[in-house]
Motif scaffolding. Structure first.
Motif, short mmCIF file in Angstrom:
data_model
loop_
_atom_site.label_atom_id
_atom_site.label_comp_id
_atom_site.label_asym_id
_atom_site.label_seq_id
_atom_site.Cartn_x
_atom_site.Cartn_y
_atom_site.Cartn_z
N GLY A 141 0.84 -1.19 0.00
CA GLY A 141 0.00 0.00 0.00
C GLY A 141 0.87 1.23 0.00
O GLY A 141 2.06 1.16 -0.29
N ARG A 142 0.25 2.36 0.32
CA ARG A 142 0.95 3.64 0.36
C ARG A 142 1.63 3.89 -0.98
O ARG A 142 0.97 3.92 -1.99
CB ARG A 142 1.89 3.70 1.55
N ASP A 143 2.98 4.00 -0.99
CA ASP A 143 3.69 4.22 -2.26
C ASP A 143 4.33 2.94 -2.79
O ASP A 143 5.05 2.97 -3.77
CB ASP A 143 4.73 5.33 -2.12
N GLY A 144 4.10 1.80 -2.13
CA GLY A 144 4.66 0.52 -2.57
C GLY A 144 6.01 0.20 -1.98
O GLY A 144 6.44 -0.94 -2.00
N GLY A 145 6.71 1.22 -1.48
CA GLY A 145 7.99 1.01 -0.82
C GLY A 145 9.01 0.29 -1.67
O GLY A 145 8.98 0.35 -2.90
N GLN A 146 9.92 -0.40 -1.00
CA GLN A 146 10.99 -1.13 -1.67
C GLN A 146 10.48 -2.26 -2.56
O GLN A 146 11.15 -2.67 -3.50
CB GLN A 146 11.95 -1.72 -0.64
N MET A 147 9.29 -2.74 -2.26
CA MET A 147 8.73 -3.85 -3.02
C MET A 147 8.51 -3.49 -4.48
O MET A 147 8.53 -4.37 -5.35
CB MET A 147 7.44 -4.36 -2.37
N ASN A 148 8.35 -2.20 -4.78
CA ASN A 148 8.18 -1.78 -6.18
C ASN A 148 9.35 -2.22 -7.05
O ASN A 148 9.17 -2.56 -8.22
CB ASN A 148 8.06 -0.25 -6.29
N GLU A 149 10.54 -2.19 -6.48
CA GLU A 149 11.75 -2.47 -7.26
C GLU A 149 12.09 -3.94 -7.34
O GLU A 149 12.87 -4.33 -8.21
CB GLU A 149 12.93 -1.70 -6.65
N ILE A 150 11.57 -4.77 -6.45
CA ILE A 150 12.08 -6.14 -6.37
C ILE A 150 11.04 -7.23 -6.64
O ILE A 150 11.40 -8.40 -6.75
CB ILE A 150 12.78 -6.39 -5.02
N CYS A 151 9.78 -6.88 -6.76
CA CYS A 151 8.73 -7.87 -7.07
C CYS A 151 8.54 -7.96 -8.57
O CYS A 151 8.74 -6.98 -9.29
CB CYS A 151 7.41 -7.47 -6.41
N ASP A 152 8.14 -9.13 -9.05
CA ASP A 152 7.76 -9.24 -10.45
C ASP A 152 6.52 -8.40 -10.71
O ASP A 152 6.36 -7.81 -11.77
CB ASP A 152 7.49 -10.71 -10.82
N LEU A 153 5.65 -8.36 -9.71
CA LEU A 153 4.43 -7.56 -9.76
C LEU A 153 4.13 -7.10 -8.34
O LEU A 153 4.01 -7.93 -7.44
CB LEU A 153 3.26 -8.40 -10.29
N ASN A 154 4.06 -5.81 -8.13
CA ASN A 154 3.68 -5.27 -6.82
C ASN A 154 2.35 -4.54 -6.99
O ASN A 154 2.28 -3.53 -7.69
CB ASN A 154 4.75 -4.32 -6.28
N ILE A 155 1.33 -5.08 -6.36
CA ILE A 155 0.00 -4.48 -6.42
C ILE A 155 -0.11 -3.53 -5.24
O ILE A 155 -0.19 -3.96 -4.09
CB ILE A 155 -1.10 -5.56 -6.41
N VAL A 156 -0.10 -2.25 -5.53
CA VAL A 156 -0.04 -1.20 -4.51
C VAL A 156 -1.44 -0.61 -4.31
O VAL A 156 -1.95 0.10 -5.18
CB VAL A 156 0.95 -0.09 -4.91
N VAL A 157 -2.03 -0.89 -3.16
CA VAL A 157 -3.34 -0.33 -2.84
C VAL A 157 -3.17 1.17 -2.60
O VAL A 157 -2.37 1.58 -1.77
CB VAL A 157 -3.95 -1.02 -1.61
N PRO A 158 -3.92 1.99 -3.34
CA PRO A 158 -3.75 3.45 -3.26
C PRO A 158 -4.42 4.06 -2.03
O PRO A 158 -5.43 4.75 -2.13
CB PRO A 158 -4.38 3.94 -4.56
N ASP A 159 -3.85 3.78 -0.86
CA ASP A 159 -4.38 4.32 0.38
C ASP A 159 -3.24 4.35 1.40
O ASP A 159 -2.23 3.67 1.22
CB ASP A 159 -5.53 3.45 0.91
N ASP A 160 -3.40 5.14 2.45
CA ASP A 160 -2.41 5.25 3.51
C ASP A 160 -2.87 4.63 4.82
O ASP A 160 -2.09 4.54 5.77
CB ASP A 160 -2.06 6.72 3.78
N VAL A 161 -4.11 4.19 4.89
CA VAL A 161 -4.67 3.63 6.12
C VAL A 161 -4.46 2.12 6.11
O VAL A 161 -4.98 1.42 5.22
CB VAL A 161 -6.16 3.99 6.26
N THR A 162 -3.72 1.62 7.09
CA THR A 162 -3.37 0.20 7.14
C THR A 162 -4.61 -0.70 7.05
O THR A 162 -4.61 -1.67 6.28
CB THR A 162 -2.58 -0.11 8.42
N ALA A 163 -5.65 -0.41 7.79
CA ALA A 163 -6.85 -1.25 7.77
C ALA A 163 -7.46 -1.33 6.38
O ALA A 163 -7.85 -2.41 5.93
CB ALA A 163 -7.88 -0.72 8.77
N ARG A 164 -7.52 -0.22 5.68
CA ARG A 164 -8.10 -0.22 4.32
C ARG A 164 -7.21 -1.01 3.36
O ARG A 164 -7.69 -1.72 2.49
CB ARG A 164 -8.31 1.20 3.83
N ILE A 165 -5.90 -0.84 3.51
CA ILE A 165 -4.96 -1.58 2.66
C ILE A 165 -5.15 -3.08 2.87
O ILE A 165 -5.26 -3.86 1.91
CB ILE A 165 -3.51 -1.15 2.95
#
Length: 184
Positions: A141-165
């Motif tokens: 979630g949030r901005d995807g963090g480090q996972m953006n660079e190292i996953c084959d596919l990073n599905i980033v939920v466009p929210d900042d609230v942990t519960a919603r993510i």
């Protein structure tokens, strides 16, 4: 209060629909490809994401909606003896990577769950899985963090609230399960 909470959830789901359908479809294809090739799915996360990993794994090994054969999925969050021994002997940052090294094989699928995309033990596990030739789907979630660079596919939920993510992660996991059900 209740109506306001539901409307906030609705806003998040609307963003997911607008922004993530192609990525979720790619995730479905990666999951189906792994299962059809006879590979296993490994999942990990911390806290609520650990519960999500267990929930999704159970949907594969048991069933989601329709009767089908049991499918190989392992949540790396469930063995308390392994979790505590590895954390004690190798540090918590290696609690999942050590298990990846024990269980994963080339072309298995690792579903890595981290609401921030930066959880140290998840990042370490992704690196271990990549070295073994696994495919990696990130759920973040949030901005995807480090996972953006190292996953084959990073599905980033466009929210900042942990519960919603996390709520969207379990929905996405259920969509993966539905795609598998539709394949059998």
């Amino acid at each position: 209060m209740v109506l306001n909470e539901l409307k906030l959830h609705q806003t998040t789901i609307n963003k997911v629909i607008e922004q993530l359908v192609p990525d979720i479809e790619k995730g479905c294809e990666l999951v189906k490809e792994s299962i059809l090739k006879g590979r296993k799915i490994l999942l990990a996360g911390n806290g609520g994401s650990a519960a999500d990993a267990q929930h999704i794994a159970a949907e594969f090994t048991g069933r989601f909606v329709k009767e089908r054969k049991a499918l190989p999925a392992i949540a790396l969050t469930v063995d308390t003896s392994a979790l505590t021994a590895i954390s004690n002997d190798y540090g918590f940052a290696n609690v999942f990577s050590r298990q990846i090294n024990a269980y994963a094989q080339e072309n298995d699928l690792f579903i890595a769950i981290s609401t921030s995309g930066n959880s140290e033990n998840i990042i370490s596990a992704i690196h271990a899985a990549k070295k073994l030739g696994c495919k990696i789907i990130g759920l973040s979630g949030r901005d995807g963090g480090q996972m953006n660079e190292i996953c084959d596919l990073n599905i980033v939920v466009p929210d900042d609230v942990t519960a919603r993510i996390q709520e969207m992660h379990i929905l996405i996991g259920h969509i993966f399960c539905k795609a598998v059900d539709d394949t059998f």
